[in-house]
Design a protein around this motif. Structure first.
Motif, mmCIF file in Angstrom:
data_model
loop_
_atom_site.group_PDB
_atom_site.id
_atom_site.type_symbol
_atom_site.label_atom_id
_atom_site.label_comp_id
_atom_site.label_asym_id
_atom_site.label_seq_id
_atom_site.Cartn_x
_atom_site.Cartn_y
_atom_site.Cartn_z
ATOM 1 N N SER A 136 -9.951 55.062 84.648
ATOM 2 C CA SER A 136 -9.278 55.889 83.644
ATOM 3 C C SER A 136 -10.326 56.713 82.893
ATOM 4 C CB SER A 136 -8.486 55.014 82.675
ATOM 5 O OG SER A 136 -9.364 54.220 81.897
ATOM 6 N N LYS A 174 -6.477 57.118 76.280
ATOM 7 C CA LYS A 174 -6.641 56.813 77.699
ATOM 8 C C LYS A 174 -5.855 57.815 78.530
ATOM 9 C CE LYS A 174 -7.430 52.701 79.074
ATOM 10 N NZ LYS A 174 -7.424 51.278 79.470
ATOM 11 N N TYR A 227 -5.380 59.624 82.717
ATOM 12 C CA TYR A 227 -5.467 59.349 84.149
ATOM 13 C C TYR A 227 -5.540 60.673 84.903
ATOM 14 C CZ TYR A 227 -3.772 54.991 82.198
ATOM 15 O OH TYR A 227 -3.624 53.862 81.416
#
Length: 593
Positions: free
Chosen positions: A188, A274, A276
């Motif tokens: 990530s 976070k 992705y």
């Protein structure tokens, strides 16, 4: 309260008679599940939804606006229930792949359903619109696991999506964004930075918001070649699909805007949130442009929706408003005055709006058809041709449809006289809400530069040459009874072809020339495109009997005689060159004489 009745008769005419949509669908194995009756039923259901749900919320939503309190955003009263009803009706996924819970409907159809929502409540429409755009980007570039995680929830309306591009210092020039993405050991990334003007950045309509964020990794190349795209959920998603902890991303404030006040336009802060990676590092801009190009056509449809709403209300007002007498004599002897429809200038304004609406609607469906070919056709040559056509027409769909819609809506407002300036009649809100369509998703000036630069000069006019060839082929087969539109369209094609060559020659000698000519060139191609649409409209109407179809022919003649002559003015401006603009020093613009 302002009125709105979905223009279903014209929508069906455009689909069935002008573009023979059912035949087009049935000849494509990926669209053969759709017929005209089903398409009409979908449009009729959307007409009911807009009449009963979104229209009543338009003014109240404008007056209440989206509200920011203690780090979260709430939408106006009624929006949450309307969004739930919209989602449960399957409207968010109307054009999405069935694999992810969508209905697989073609763009030719969804442009018309979108028009109705934009006409009745543009602020509301922006929430699901961004979700659909995010879904398209993920569908094209995300991994299979990412698609399985996010797409069904987005298309069901349980989650929504955003597009996070702009930063305080970086708008059109995305290559200078500062938002950072630092890779973690688990694959990530930590996303840190601030984005502005984020439509639907936070709200209370869905339980999660999936932000698509442009950012740069520490070792990324300079400029736009170093941009990557990341999924940054408001709430992290657990392995089983349930929602986990809150991600450190949220709104710092909402913008206080001229219009679309019920749409939450947020400043978004990413504090090591976070994220992705979507696709590969440094290839994020291509994925985001899938979403942006979709949104650009949608902005054109926003313009059409506003113009149709304005026309209906102005036409009704003009019918009811008694003021003065006809120049040719009393028309309503039993009334104290004639309706203002007896006055030529009022008719001029209404006919300008009506002509814009009908040509814009046909053009939107035409561009939708090209998009359907790119998505559903199995003919590689047809797909390439359609992709080239979409590349050429996307800036026109965005900029020309919104420029002409804004002027049309001004004309509609003028029909009201002083009442057009008063909130209760709805015209001032319509104008305020529409103005943004000329600005966001790339200003119309930027769209014009895209058309003249990347879509014309870069390919040495190949895209426009193919388009003009198609227009000529169509016009040349028109019957003699349609010579008024045939000759006008062919003449316009020749004039645009000639000025395109002029632009190619001038650009090779003067680097400043294209930018100075861009807006006028876009309007020139837009006028040619509207002539082409009226050629198609009048041909379809010619074969029919009845007042509805005769009025199509009459409106086509009005366009030829009263609107298309603008083309000559646009070409004159182009040929005036750039020197008359660029000869002023920069100091001139701030120096007070």
């Amino acid at each position: 309260m302002p009125i709105y009745n979905a223009p279903l008769a014209d929508m069906k005419f455009i689909l069935n008679d002008v573009f023979q949509a059912e035949q087009f669908w049935q000849n494509n194995e990926n669209l053969a599940h759709l017929d005209a009756a089903t398409a009409e039923a979908i449009l009729e259901e959307m007409a009911k939804f807009t009449q009963n749900v979104t229209l009543p919320l338009n003014r109240t939503g404008d007056e209440e606006g989206a509200q920011y309190n203690n780090g979260s955003v709430t939408t106006p009263a009624g929006f949450k229930e309307a969004f739930k009803q919209y989602a449960e009706g399957g409207w968010i996924g109307l054009g999405a792949d069935e694999e992810w819970g969508g209905q697989g409907m073609p763009k030719m159809l969804t442009v018309l359903s979108d028009e109705m929502i934009f006409a009745t409540n543009p602020s509301f429409m922006l929430y699901p619109l961004l979700s659909v755009g995010a879904g398209m980007a993920l569908s094209s570039y995300a991994s299979q696991e990412q698609k399985e995680t996010y797409l069904p929830k987005i298309y069901s309306g349980e989650w929504s999506g955003t597009m996070c591009l702009t930063e305080p210092h970086a708008g059109t020039d995305l290559g200078i964004i500062k938002t950072k993405a630092e890779r973690n050991e688990d694959g990530s990334y930590n996303i840190t930075g601030t984005k502005i003007f984020i439509t639907g950045g936070d709200h209370d309509l869905a339980e999660n918001i999936i932000h698509l964020v442009l950012a740069k990794t520490p070792d990324a190349p300079a400029g736009s070649r170093g941009i990557s795209l990341f999924i940054v959920p408001k709430f992290l998603v657990n392995a089983d699909g349930s929602l986990g902890e809150r991600n450190p991303v949220g709104p710092g404030s909402i913008e206080h805007k001229m219009g679309i006040k019920a749409s939450a336009t947020c400043v978004m802060n990413f504090d090591g949130a976070k994220g992705y990676l979507v696709g590969k590092e440094n290839e994020g801009l291509a994925a985001m442009f899938v979403m942006m190009n979709y949104e650009r056509l949608s902005m054109g449809i926003q313009g059409l929706g506003a113009s149709e709403f304005a026309y209906q209300n102005a036409a009704q007002y003009a019918t009811d408003r008694l003021q003065g007498r006809s120049a040719s004599g009393v028309q309503s002897p039993n009334k104290p005055a004639d309706s203002i429809l007896v006055h030529g200038d009022v008719r001029r304004m209404l006919l300008n709006v009506r002509a814009n609406n009908e040509a814009s609607r046909a053009f939107a469906v035409y561009v939708g058809q090209q998009l359907d070919i790119t998505k559903f056709s199995t003919d590689a040559d047809a797909v390439k041709k359609a992709n080239d056509r979409v590349a050429l027409l996307t800036p026109i769909a965005k900029a020309y449809l919104t420029d002409t819609a804004f002027q049309a809506t001004l004309d509609a407002q003028m029909c009201f006289g002083g009442h057009g300036y008063i909130r209760e009649w709805g015209m001032e809100q319509c104008l305020r809400d529409l103005r943004i369509a000329q600005i966001y998703e790339g200003t119309n000036g930027v769209q014009s530069q895209d058309l003249i630069g990347r879509k014309t000069i870069k390919c040495q006019g190949a895209y426009i040459a193919e388009y003009i060839s198609e227009i000529r082929d169509f016009a040349n087969q028109l019957d003699a009874d349609l010579n008024f539109i045939k000759d006008a369209t062919l003449d316009a094609a020749t004039e645009v072809e000639s000025v395109t060559q002029y632009i190619l020659n001038a650009a090779s000698e003067n680097a400043e020339f294209p930018n100075a000519a861009a807006v006028d060139y876009l309007h020139a191609v837009g006028l040619l495109s509207f002539a082409y649409m009226f050629a198609r409209i009048t041909q379809a109407a010619q074969a029919k009997q009845g007042e509805f179809y005769q009025n199509k022919l009459a409106l086509g003649l009005y366009f030829v005689q009263r609107i298309l002559p603008e083309l000559e003015m646009r070409i004159t401006r182009i040929k005036a060159g750039s020197d008359v603009i660029m000869k002023f020093s920069e100091d001139y613009f701030t120096h007070q004489a």
